[in-house]
Design a protein around this motif. Sequence first.
Motif, PDB file in Angstrom:
ATOM      1  N   LEU A   1       0.876  -1.176   0.000  1.00 21.89           N
ATOM      2  CA  LEU A   1       0.000   0.000   0.000  1.00 21.89           C
ATOM      3  C   LEU A   1       0.906   1.217   0.000  1.00 21.89           C
ATOM      4  O   LEU A   1       1.488   1.555   1.016  1.00 21.89           O
TER       5      LEU A   1
ATOM      6  N   HIS B   1       1.347  -2.442   4.034  1.00 21.49           N
ATOM      7  CA  HIS B   1       1.158  -3.686   3.301  1.00 21.49           C
ATOM      8  C   HIS B   1      -0.076  -4.411   3.818  1.00 21.49           C
ATOM      9  O   HIS B   1      -0.612  -4.083   4.874  1.00 21.49           O
ATOM     10  N   THR B   2      -0.511  -5.364   3.029  1.00 25.85           N
ATOM     11  CA  THR B   2      -1.674  -6.154   3.393  1.00 25.85           C
ATOM     12  C   THR B   2      -1.449  -7.599   2.979  1.00 25.85           C
ATOM     13  O   THR B   2      -0.793  -7.883   1.988  1.00 25.85           O
TER      14      THR B   2
ATOM     15  N   TYR C   1      -4.027 -10.756   2.325  1.00 21.61           N
ATOM     16  CA  TYR C   1      -5.463 -10.969   2.225  1.00 21.61           C
ATOM     17  C   TYR C   1      -5.783 -12.354   1.674  1.00 21.61           C
ATOM     18  O   TYR C   1      -4.949 -13.023   1.089  1.00 21.61           O
TER      19      TYR C   1
ATOM     20  N   ALA D   1      -8.723  -8.515   4.423  1.00 21.69           N
ATOM     21  CA  ALA D   1      -7.407  -7.915   4.198  1.00 21.69           C
ATOM     22  C   ALA D   1      -6.851  -7.383   5.515  1.00 21.69           C
ATOM     23  O   ALA D   1      -7.322  -6.372   6.036  1.00 21.69           O
TER      24      ALA D   1
ATOM     25  N   TYR E   1      -4.079  -5.433   7.343  1.00 18.92           N
ATOM     26  CA  TYR E   1      -3.191  -4.391   6.839  1.00 18.92           C
ATOM     27  C   TYR E   1      -2.464  -3.663   7.962  1.00 18.92           C
ATOM     28  O   TYR E   1      -2.899  -3.656   9.109  1.00 18.92           O
TER      29      TYR E   1
ATOM     30  N   ASN F   1      -0.442   0.321   8.139  1.00 20.46           N
ATOM     31  CA  ASN F   1      -0.290   1.558   7.397  1.00 20.46           C
ATOM     32  C   ASN F   1       0.494   2.551   8.247  1.00 20.46           C
ATOM     33  O   ASN F   1       0.182   2.751   9.403  1.00 20.46           O
TER      34      ASN F   1
END
Length: 177
Positions: free
Chosen positions: A98, A111-112, A114, A123, A125, A127
């Motif tokens: 991301l 990042h994720t 999922y 998902a 995640y 951040n």
Amino acid sequence: DGADNDLDRIIDCEDPGCTSDPICMNPPYVSLGHCASGEATYFNCTVENGKSLSLCGAPDLEGAGGWLQYRYGKLKRIERAWPDERAGSLPKFRYSSLVGNPWFGMRCGGHTVYHDSGPHRFAVYTNSCATNDNDSAGVIVLKRGEIRSNPPTCLQGSVHDELGTQGALSAGDDMPF
């Protein structure tokens, strides 16, 4: 143990008072949340409703016996574990970066990991933002591409993040959030 024992809103190895504990010295081989002894904790946090969100797996994801499993619910009472069978589960998960994402902010990245289950996409995640005021982690749940309102967000200080498993997971498509 996945609990905030000293009531400072910081859990286990994220708490500065616990960093010298031998179990905290070698992540991701730390049993947190729903991950059991002998499993690696790739992600864990406590969400606003007091439930735990965990990604548990084999200590060596890239080895022949590598596996990953998503677990959610109150501690010692898992409400959702996916997939049921751990063997062969890695291809069911995807990794995506991301970077400059409008959902979180253009000066943010993360990042994720999922997986899809029926019409749902879950998902997990993390951040981080250059300004640090929008840092967040949690799970976004989409149903047929629509984001579920009020997704579970991790409490500040409760996040154990070792999601950088992209070497073992296939790259996924850009997330629609």
